[in-house]
Motif scaffolding. Structure first.
Motif, mmCIF file in Angstrom:
data_model
loop_
_atom_site.group_PDB
_atom_site.id
_atom_site.type_symbol
_atom_site.label_atom_id
_atom_site.label_comp_id
_atom_site.label_asym_id
_atom_site.label_seq_id
_atom_site.Cartn_x
_atom_site.Cartn_y
_atom_site.Cartn_z
ATOM 1 N N ILE A 202 0.871 -1.181 0.000
ATOM 2 C CA ILE A 202 0.000 0.000 0.000
ATOM 3 C C ILE A 202 0.907 1.230 0.000
ATOM 4 O O ILE A 202 1.737 1.401 0.897
ATOM 5 C CB ILE A 202 -0.917 0.030 1.242
ATOM 6 N N PHE A 203 0.762 2.065 -1.007
ATOM 7 C CA PHE A 203 1.595 3.264 -1.107
ATOM 8 C C PHE A 203 0.872 4.450 -0.470
ATOM 9 O O PHE A 203 -0.292 4.718 -0.773
ATOM 10 C CB PHE A 203 1.898 3.585 -2.567
ATOM 11 N N PHE A 247 5.907 4.383 2.348
ATOM 12 C CA PHE A 247 5.675 5.828 2.349
ATOM 13 C C PHE A 247 6.542 6.481 1.270
ATOM 14 O O PHE A 247 7.757 6.274 1.220
ATOM 15 C CB PHE A 247 5.997 6.427 3.718
ATOM 16 N N VAL A 248 5.909 7.246 0.433
ATOM 17 C CA VAL A 248 6.580 7.912 -0.685
ATOM 18 C C VAL A 248 6.607 9.408 -0.399
ATOM 19 O O VAL A 248 5.577 10.078 -0.429
ATOM 20 C CB VAL A 248 5.849 7.629 -2.010
ATOM 21 N N LEU A 293 3.581 15.551 -8.484
ATOM 22 C CA LEU A 293 2.126 15.401 -8.399
ATOM 23 C C LEU A 293 1.711 14.014 -8.870
ATOM 24 O O LEU A 293 0.841 13.373 -8.257
ATOM 25 C CB LEU A 293 1.433 16.478 -9.233
ATOM 26 N N ALA A 294 2.335 13.524 -9.935
ATOM 27 C CA ALA A 294 2.017 12.192 -10.438
ATOM 28 C C ALA A 294 2.343 11.119 -9.407
ATOM 29 O O ALA A 294 1.605 10.128 -9.264
ATOM 30 C CB ALA A 294 2.771 11.931 -11.738
ATOM 31 N N LEU A 295 3.447 11.292 -8.684
ATOM 32 C CA LEU A 295 3.809 10.338 -7.626
ATOM 33 C C LEU A 295 2.735 10.292 -6.546
ATOM 34 O O LEU A 295 2.293 9.215 -6.133
ATOM 35 C CB LEU A 295 5.144 10.733 -7.005
ATOM 36 N N LEU A 296 2.321 11.465 -6.068
ATOM 37 C CA LEU A 296 1.289 11.514 -5.035
ATOM 38 C C LEU A 296 -0.013 10.915 -5.538
ATOM 39 O O LEU A 296 -0.703 10.182 -4.827
ATOM 40 C CB LEU A 296 1.062 12.963 -4.582
ATOM 41 N N ALA A 297 -0.366 11.230 -6.788
ATOM 42 C CA ALA A 297 -1.621 10.742 -7.351
ATOM 43 C C ALA A 297 -1.596 9.238 -7.595
ATOM 44 O O ALA A 297 -2.645 8.591 -7.589
ATOM 45 C CB ALA A 297 -1.921 11.477 -8.656
ATOM 46 N N ALA A 298 -0.391 8.667 -7.801
ATOM 47 C CA ALA A 298 -0.279 7.234 -8.056
ATOM 48 C C ALA A 298 -0.368 6.412 -6.777
ATOM 49 O O ALA A 298 -0.546 5.192 -6.834
ATOM 50 C CB ALA A 298 1.038 6.938 -8.772
#
Length: 370
Positions: A202-203, A247-248, A293-298
Protein backbone atom coordinates in the motif's frame (compact mmCIF):
# COMPACT_ATOMS: atom_id res chain seq x y z
CA UNK A 1 5.53 80.66 10.30
CA UNK A 2 6.61 79.02 7.01
CA UNK A 3 3.89 77.99 4.60
CA UNK A 4 3.24 74.25 4.49
CA UNK A 5 2.16 74.29 0.83
CA UNK A 6 3.49 76.56 -1.87
CA UNK A 7 0.99 78.87 -3.45
CA UNK A 8 0.86 76.83 -6.67
CA UNK A 9 -0.65 73.82 -4.81
CA UNK A 10 -3.62 75.76 -3.46
CA UNK A 11 -6.61 75.37 -5.77
CA UNK A 12 -8.58 78.51 -6.48
CA UNK A 13 -12.15 78.63 -7.82
CA UNK A 14 -10.68 79.36 -11.25
CA UNK A 15 -8.56 76.20 -11.03
CA UNK A 16 -11.64 74.17 -10.16
CA UNK A 17 -13.50 75.63 -13.12
CA UNK A 18 -10.75 74.29 -15.36
CA UNK A 19 -10.39 70.90 -13.68
CA UNK A 20 -14.06 69.92 -13.37
CA UNK A 21 -14.83 69.92 -17.13
CA UNK A 22 -11.66 67.90 -17.82
CA UNK A 23 -12.60 65.40 -15.11
CA UNK A 24 -16.14 65.08 -16.45
CA UNK A 25 -14.80 64.57 -19.97
CA UNK A 26 -12.44 61.86 -18.70
CA UNK A 27 -15.28 60.05 -16.93
CA UNK A 28 -17.47 60.28 -20.03
CA UNK A 29 -14.72 58.98 -22.34
CA UNK A 30 -13.78 56.16 -19.96
CA UNK A 31 -17.40 55.01 -19.80
CA UNK A 32 -17.63 55.14 -23.59
CA UNK A 33 -14.38 53.20 -23.86
CA UNK A 34 -15.65 50.21 -21.92
CA UNK A 35 -17.83 47.81 -23.88
CA UNK A 36 -20.67 46.23 -21.94
CA UNK A 37 -21.79 42.65 -22.26
CA UNK A 38 -25.38 42.42 -23.58
CA UNK A 39 -27.83 41.97 -20.73
CA UNK A 40 -29.24 38.72 -22.15
CA UNK A 41 -25.83 37.06 -22.57
CA UNK A 42 -24.49 34.74 -19.82
CA UNK A 43 -21.95 36.47 -17.60
CA UNK A 44 -18.25 35.93 -18.20
CA UNK A 45 -16.16 34.78 -15.23
CA UNK A 46 -12.38 34.56 -15.03
CA UNK A 47 -9.74 34.26 -12.31
CA UNK A 48 -6.56 36.28 -12.83
CA UNK A 49 -4.59 34.54 -10.09
CA UNK A 50 -0.94 33.71 -10.62
CA UNK A 51 -0.65 30.97 -8.01
CA UNK A 52 1.05 27.66 -8.69
CA UNK A 53 -0.43 24.45 -10.08
CA UNK A 54 -2.61 23.55 -7.09
CA UNK A 55 -4.09 27.07 -7.06
CA UNK A 56 -4.82 26.87 -10.78
CA UNK A 57 -6.49 23.48 -10.43
CA UNK A 58 -8.73 24.63 -7.58
CA UNK A 59 -9.59 27.89 -9.37
CA UNK A 60 -10.40 26.09 -12.60
CA UNK A 61 -12.54 23.47 -10.86
CA UNK A 62 -14.43 26.15 -8.91
CA UNK A 63 -15.25 28.37 -11.86
CA UNK A 64 -15.99 25.38 -14.09
CA UNK A 65 -18.53 24.25 -11.48
CA UNK A 66 -20.04 27.74 -11.36
CA UNK A 67 -20.42 27.72 -15.14
CA UNK A 68 -22.04 24.27 -15.13
CA UNK A 69 -24.46 25.24 -12.38
CA UNK A 70 -25.50 28.70 -13.57
CA UNK A 71 -24.43 28.93 -17.21
CA UNK A 72 -21.50 31.32 -16.83
CA UNK A 73 -18.98 31.52 -19.66
CA UNK A 74 -15.74 30.45 -17.97
CA UNK A 75 -12.45 31.88 -19.27
CA UNK A 76 -8.79 31.61 -18.29
CA UNK A 77 -5.76 33.76 -19.00
CA UNK A 78 -3.20 32.81 -21.63
CA UNK A 79 -0.60 31.94 -18.96
CA UNK A 80 -3.08 29.78 -17.04
CA UNK A 81 -3.97 27.93 -20.24
CA UNK A 82 -0.33 27.24 -21.03
CA UNK A 83 0.34 25.93 -17.53
CA UNK A 84 -2.64 23.55 -17.48
CA UNK A 85 -1.88 22.31 -21.00
CA UNK A 86 1.70 21.58 -19.94
CA UNK A 87 0.67 19.10 -17.22
CA UNK A 88 -2.60 17.58 -18.44
CA UNK A 89 -3.79 15.53 -21.39
CA UNK A 90 -5.35 17.33 -24.38
CA UNK A 91 -8.89 16.57 -23.21
CA UNK A 92 -8.66 19.67 -20.99
CA UNK A 93 -7.96 21.92 -23.97
CA UNK A 94 -11.54 22.28 -25.14
CA UNK A 95 -12.43 23.83 -21.77
CA UNK A 96 -9.61 26.37 -21.78
CA UNK A 97 -11.07 29.47 -23.40
CA UNK A 98 -8.85 32.54 -23.13
CA UNK A 99 -10.15 36.07 -22.76
CA UNK A 100 -7.92 37.55 -25.45
CA UNK A 101 -8.47 34.84 -28.06
CA UNK A 102 -12.19 34.24 -27.56
CA UNK A 103 -13.35 37.80 -26.80
CA UNK A 104 -11.44 39.62 -29.54
CA UNK A 105 -14.23 42.14 -30.12
CA UNK A 106 -13.56 43.48 -26.62
CA UNK A 107 -9.95 44.39 -27.41
CA UNK A 108 -8.49 47.17 -29.54
CA UNK A 109 -5.29 46.31 -31.38
CA UNK A 110 -2.88 49.15 -32.21
CA UNK A 111 -0.78 48.25 -35.25
CA UNK A 112 -0.08 44.78 -33.85
CA UNK A 113 2.11 46.33 -31.15
CA UNK A 114 -0.29 46.55 -28.23
CA UNK A 115 -3.77 45.31 -27.44
CA UNK A 116 -5.94 47.18 -24.92
CA UNK A 117 -8.95 45.66 -23.21
CA UNK A 118 -12.35 47.36 -23.25
CA UNK A 119 -13.66 45.09 -20.49
CA UNK A 120 -14.54 46.50 -17.08
CA UNK A 121 -14.13 43.57 -14.69
CA UNK A 122 -16.28 43.51 -11.53
CA UNK A 123 -15.37 41.85 -8.27
CA UNK A 124 -18.73 41.77 -6.43
CA UNK A 125 -17.83 39.18 -3.81
CA UNK A 126 -17.89 39.87 -0.07
CA UNK A 127 -14.53 39.59 1.69
CA UNK A 128 -14.33 36.99 4.43
CA UNK A 129 -11.37 38.44 6.32
CA UNK A 130 -8.32 40.66 5.85
CA UNK A 131 -6.53 38.11 3.64
CA UNK A 132 -6.38 39.31 0.06
CA UNK A 133 -8.76 37.59 -2.36
CA UNK A 134 -10.43 35.51 0.35
CA UNK A 135 -14.07 35.87 -0.66
CA UNK A 136 -17.52 34.51 0.09
CA UNK A 137 -18.89 33.30 -3.26
CA UNK A 138 -22.39 32.37 -2.07
CA UNK A 139 -23.92 35.08 -4.27
CA UNK A 140 -22.62 33.50 -7.49
CA UNK A 141 -26.08 32.03 -8.18
CA UNK A 142 -28.04 35.27 -7.72
CA UNK A 143 -30.16 36.33 -10.70
CA UNK A 144 -28.31 39.64 -10.87
CA UNK A 145 -25.01 37.82 -11.37
CA UNK A 146 -25.66 35.30 -14.10
CA UNK A 147 -26.20 37.56 -17.13
CA UNK A 148 -24.63 40.63 -18.66
CA UNK A 149 -21.56 40.98 -16.42
CA UNK A 150 -17.82 40.50 -16.56
CA UNK A 151 -16.92 38.90 -13.22
CA UNK A 152 -13.42 38.73 -11.76
CA UNK A 153 -13.43 35.46 -9.85
CA UNK A 154 -10.63 36.52 -7.54
CA UNK A 155 -7.15 35.02 -7.42
CA UNK A 156 -7.81 31.85 -5.38
CA UNK A 157 -11.43 30.64 -5.63
CA UNK A 158 -11.65 27.25 -3.91
CA UNK A 159 -15.33 26.37 -3.41
CA UNK A 160 -15.08 22.60 -3.17
CA UNK A 161 -18.69 22.11 -2.08
CA UNK A 162 -19.73 22.59 -5.70
CA UNK A 163 -17.26 20.08 -7.19
CA UNK A 164 -18.86 16.79 -6.28
CA UNK A 165 -21.60 16.86 -8.89
CA UNK A 166 -19.05 17.41 -11.65
CA UNK A 167 -16.20 15.35 -10.26
CA UNK A 168 -16.10 12.71 -13.05
CA UNK A 169 -15.70 15.32 -15.79
CA UNK A 170 -13.20 17.36 -13.73
CA UNK A 171 -11.14 14.21 -13.15
CA UNK A 172 -11.10 13.49 -16.87
CA UNK A 173 -9.81 17.00 -17.53
CA UNK A 174 -7.14 16.60 -14.83
CA UNK A 175 -5.59 13.51 -16.42
CA UNK A 176 -1.84 13.96 -16.16
CA UNK A 177 0.22 13.53 -19.29
CA UNK A 178 1.60 10.08 -20.01
CA UNK A 179 5.23 11.09 -19.37
CA UNK A 180 4.40 12.09 -15.76
CA UNK A 181 2.33 8.96 -15.07
CA UNK A 182 5.03 6.74 -16.59
CA UNK A 183 7.72 8.38 -14.43
CA UNK A 184 5.65 7.77 -11.30
CA UNK A 185 4.97 4.12 -12.17
CA UNK A 186 8.67 3.44 -12.75
CA UNK A 187 9.65 5.05 -9.42
CA UNK A 188 7.05 3.07 -7.47
CA UNK A 189 8.17 -0.14 -9.15
CA UNK A 190 11.74 0.62 -8.10
CA UNK A 191 10.60 1.39 -4.54
CA UNK A 192 9.12 -2.10 -4.22
CA UNK A 193 12.59 -3.52 -4.82
CA UNK A 194 14.18 -1.51 -2.00
CA UNK A 195 11.57 -2.00 0.77
CA UNK A 196 10.80 -5.31 2.45
CA UNK A 197 7.10 -6.13 2.63
CA UNK A 198 4.68 -9.04 2.41
CA UNK A 199 1.63 -9.24 0.20
CA UNK A 200 0.37 -6.35 -1.87
CA UNK A 201 2.06 -3.04 -0.93
CA UNK A 202 0.00 0.00 0.00
CA UNK A 203 1.60 3.26 -1.11
CA UNK A 204 1.06 6.34 1.05
CA UNK A 205 2.25 9.63 -0.42
CA UNK A 206 3.69 12.12 2.05
CA UNK A 207 3.53 15.76 0.92
CA UNK A 208 5.98 17.87 2.94
CA UNK A 209 5.66 21.58 2.10
CA UNK A 210 8.29 23.77 3.70
CA UNK A 211 10.56 26.21 1.84
CA UNK A 212 9.15 29.73 1.67
CA UNK A 213 5.73 28.62 2.93
CA UNK A 214 6.66 29.12 6.58
CA UNK A 215 6.85 32.89 6.08
CA UNK A 216 3.50 32.82 4.28
CA UNK A 217 1.86 30.94 7.19
CA UNK A 218 3.28 33.34 9.77
CA UNK A 219 2.27 36.51 7.96
CA UNK A 220 -1.27 35.48 7.00
CA UNK A 221 -2.34 33.08 9.75
CA UNK A 222 0.17 33.46 12.58
CA UNK A 223 0.96 29.75 12.26
CA UNK A 224 4.16 27.73 12.22
CA UNK A 225 5.20 25.18 9.64
CA UNK A 226 4.44 21.51 10.37
CA UNK A 227 7.19 19.60 12.17
CA UNK A 228 8.07 15.91 12.11
CA UNK A 229 5.67 15.00 14.95
CA UNK A 230 2.66 15.55 12.69
CA UNK A 231 4.03 13.38 9.89
CA UNK A 232 5.18 10.63 12.27
CA UNK A 233 1.76 10.46 13.91
CA UNK A 234 0.04 10.16 10.54
CA UNK A 235 2.54 7.57 9.29
CA UNK A 236 2.02 5.48 12.42
CA UNK A 237 -1.72 5.42 11.73
CA UNK A 238 -1.14 3.82 8.33
CA UNK A 239 1.46 1.40 9.72
CA UNK A 240 -1.14 0.13 12.18
CA UNK A 241 -3.83 -0.02 9.53
CA UNK A 242 -1.91 -1.88 6.82
CA UNK A 243 0.48 -4.81 7.01
CA UNK A 244 2.61 -3.73 4.05
CA UNK A 245 2.94 0.01 3.62
CA UNK A 246 5.48 2.09 1.69
CA UNK A 247 5.67 5.83 2.35
CA UNK A 248 6.58 7.91 -0.68
CA UNK A 249 7.92 11.32 0.34
CA UNK A 250 7.64 14.38 -1.91
CA UNK A 251 8.92 17.73 -0.67
CA UNK A 252 10.32 21.12 -1.62
CA UNK A 253 12.89 20.46 1.15
CA UNK A 254 13.80 16.82 0.65
CA UNK A 255 16.99 17.16 2.75
CA UNK A 256 14.89 18.00 5.84
CA UNK A 257 12.55 15.11 5.09
CA UNK A 258 15.45 12.65 4.73
CA UNK A 259 16.78 13.69 8.13
CA UNK A 260 13.43 13.83 9.94
CA UNK A 261 11.30 11.01 8.50
CA UNK A 262 13.69 8.07 8.53
CA UNK A 263 12.23 4.56 8.35
CA UNK A 264 12.73 1.20 6.66
CA UNK A 265 9.39 1.66 4.93
CA UNK A 266 10.10 5.25 3.78
CA UNK A 267 11.41 6.15 0.32
CA UNK A 268 12.27 9.62 -0.94
CA UNK A 269 11.24 9.65 -4.58
CA UNK A 270 10.44 13.32 -5.06
CA UNK A 271 12.78 15.69 -6.86
CA UNK A 272 15.70 17.03 -4.82
CA UNK A 273 14.97 20.49 -6.20
CA UNK A 274 11.63 21.83 -7.36
CA UNK A 275 10.87 24.76 -9.60
CA UNK A 276 11.28 28.00 -7.66
CA UNK A 277 8.79 30.83 -7.78
CA UNK A 278 9.75 33.17 -10.63
CA UNK A 279 8.12 36.54 -9.96
CA UNK A 280 8.73 37.60 -13.57
CA UNK A 281 6.86 34.49 -14.80
CA UNK A 282 4.87 33.11 -11.85
CA UNK A 283 2.97 30.52 -13.93
CA UNK A 284 6.09 28.92 -15.37
CA UNK A 285 5.67 25.14 -15.58
CA UNK A 286 8.27 22.43 -14.94
CA UNK A 287 8.59 18.65 -15.16
CA UNK A 288 9.57 18.36 -11.49
CA UNK A 289 6.17 19.56 -10.27
CA UNK A 290 4.37 17.27 -12.73
CA UNK A 291 6.47 14.28 -11.62
CA UNK A 292 5.88 14.97 -7.91
CA UNK A 293 2.13 15.40 -8.40
CA UNK A 294 2.02 12.19 -10.44
CA UNK A 295 3.81 10.34 -7.63
CA UNK A 296 1.29 11.51 -5.03
CA UNK A 297 -1.62 10.74 -7.35
CA UNK A 298 -0.28 7.23 -8.06
CA UNK A 299 -0.34 6.37 -4.35
CA UNK A 300 -3.26 4.72 -2.59
CA UNK A 301 -3.41 7.37 0.13
CA UNK A 302 -1.84 10.73 0.97
CA UNK A 303 -0.61 12.51 4.08
CA UNK A 304 -0.92 16.18 3.20
CA UNK A 305 0.65 19.31 4.64
CA UNK A 306 0.14 23.00 4.00
CA UNK A 307 0.18 24.45 0.53
CA UNK A 308 -2.12 23.28 -2.23
CA UNK A 309 -0.16 20.93 -4.49
CA UNK A 310 -1.83 18.15 -2.50
CA UNK A 311 -5.16 19.41 -3.92
CA UNK A 312 -4.56 17.45 -7.09
CA UNK A 313 -4.18 14.05 -5.44
CA UNK A 314 -7.74 13.44 -4.23
CA UNK A 315 -9.03 15.19 -7.35
CA UNK A 316 -7.11 12.77 -9.57
CA UNK A 317 -7.05 9.44 -7.76
CA UNK A 318 -6.14 9.07 -4.08
CA UNK A 319 -8.76 7.44 -1.84
CA UNK A 320 -7.77 8.39 1.72
CA UNK A 321 -6.18 11.69 2.81
CA UNK A 322 -4.67 12.67 6.15
CA UNK A 323 -4.56 16.37 7.07
CA UNK A 324 -3.71 18.62 10.05
CA UNK A 325 -6.57 19.33 12.40
CA UNK A 326 -6.04 23.06 12.68
CA UNK A 327 -4.40 25.75 10.75
CA UNK A 328 -4.53 27.94 7.75
CA UNK A 329 -6.24 28.21 4.45
CA UNK A 330 -6.23 25.04 2.39
CA UNK A 331 -6.17 22.69 5.39
CA UNK A 332 -9.66 23.24 6.73
CA UNK A 333 -12.21 20.60 5.75
CA UNK A 334 -14.28 23.07 3.72
CA UNK A 335 -11.24 23.54 1.49
CA UNK A 336 -10.71 19.81 0.84
CA UNK A 337 -11.68 18.56 -2.61
CA UNK A 338 -13.94 15.52 -3.01
CA UNK A 339 -11.90 12.32 -2.94
CA UNK A 340 -12.10 9.03 -4.78
CA UNK A 341 -13.90 7.43 -1.87
CA UNK A 342 -14.46 3.71 -1.79
CA UNK A 343 -14.19 1.35 1.13
CA UNK A 344 -12.35 3.00 4.00
CA UNK A 345 -11.92 6.21 2.02
CA UNK A 346 -12.17 9.67 3.47
CA UNK A 347 -10.23 12.33 5.31
CA UNK A 348 -8.21 11.61 8.46
CA UNK A 349 -7.42 14.35 10.95
CA UNK A 350 -4.05 14.33 12.69
CA UNK A 351 -2.81 16.60 15.46
CA UNK A 352 -0.04 18.88 14.14
CA UNK A 353 1.31 19.44 17.65
CA UNK A 354 1.37 22.35 20.12
CA UNK A 355 2.51 24.87 17.51
CA UNK A 356 -0.85 24.43 15.77
CA UNK A 357 -3.03 23.65 18.75
CA UNK A 358 -5.97 25.66 17.44
CA UNK A 359 -8.58 23.23 16.04
CA UNK A 360 -10.48 24.89 13.23
CA UNK A 361 -12.22 21.71 12.17
CA UNK A 362 -14.34 20.74 15.17
CA UNK A 363 -17.20 23.06 14.25
CA UNK A 364 -17.36 22.06 10.59
CA UNK A 365 -20.22 20.02 9.06
CA UNK A 366 -20.14 16.26 9.58
CA UNK A 367 -19.78 15.48 5.88
CA UNK A 368 -16.17 16.63 6.14
CA UNK A 369 -15.36 14.14 8.88
CA UNK A 370 -14.96 10.39 9.04
Amino acid sequence: MPKIFPRKFIFSSRDLQRIVPVLLMYLMISNLWYKALPSDVPSVICSFGTGRLGNQMSSFATLHSFSRLKGYNHFVTKDQKEMLEYYFQPNINRELHTVKDDLKSYFVDFFGLISISRIRWEKPWVRIDNVDNNFNYSSFGDDAMIKGRFLNGGDYPNEVQYFKEFLPEIRRMFTLKEKFRKSAAEKLEQAQKTVQYTGEPIFVGVHVRRGDYGEHLTQLYNLSILDESYFKQAMEFYRERYKSVIFVVVSDDLSWAQESLVGQDVVFLGNLEVLGKDLSKPLKAGDDIGEDLALLAACNHTIMSFGILWFGTPMINVRDVGFPVGGGQGCRPQHLPPHQGGEGGGYRRFDPGPKLARDTCTQQPDQYRL
